[in-house]
Design a protein around this motif. Sequence first.
Motif: not given
Length: 269
Positions: A70-71, A114, A73-74, A77-78, A49-50
């Motif tokens: 960025e990781a 990534q 932040q994701k 959000e989850l 999902r990330t």
Amino acid sequence: MRRLLNQGVVVARWKVLPEGLDPAVVRFVAELRRLKDETGLSVVQVADRTGYSEASWQRYFGGRALAPREAVQKLVELAGAEAATVSALQDAAQQAWRPAGPSATTEEEAEAEQGWSDPQALEDAPEPARRRLPDLRTALTSVVSALVGAAITLAVVQPWSTTTASAAPAAVAKPPAKSPVAYRCTYQQSGGQWFAGNSATVSDLVMDGDAGPEVAEIQCLLQHAGISPGGIDGAFGPMTLHAVIQEQLAHHIDVDGQVGPQTWAALRG
């Protein structure tokens, strides 16, 4: 890492973190683990999902690599968590980051992974940059050669002389720079509280990016507590942020990197 099912939620039994990690890094990794547990997802599902590989997340959760912004932040959000608190912890961890062993990797190395867990992505990937290095070197060599040639030509056509030097325009004098405000730490105890002579507030909210006597007061009180803020300059920067988080951890205060009534009470106590 073993998993237990608790009312349909995946709960992780985490391994002990590597020795030698800075407390700020430990606190940040612990927060990442807590966020992952709150999602109820497995590491494989978090990876899906990330967009970051399972191996990368294993390193992030294991304290062997510092997760890129960025990781994080994701993941926030989850989990539906507050981003500001996690961001403050990450800033402090980045300042303190020292790999704890030979297997530890940097954030840049982790970011490079990534999108490379998919074999098809590898097959469609562009030619590695290292194969283009000879062309880059050749271009740089040509540019340097051209510059050297131009300099030699200029020296032959118009050699330097004292006349040329005297004709050069005089440098324009710059106005003197303003002297920074000098803050001192003059410690006094009154009513069971410590004061450093810069500010008497016990409730003003002070945070990263602020500047002035309140910040200098915080820095003095941190220094008095044995935690270095990096200097007494009245500027709330990364070193002061790191020191504030250390103070909050030591007094079991909610870690947000900001100085409010609770943190003021701890600093003045």
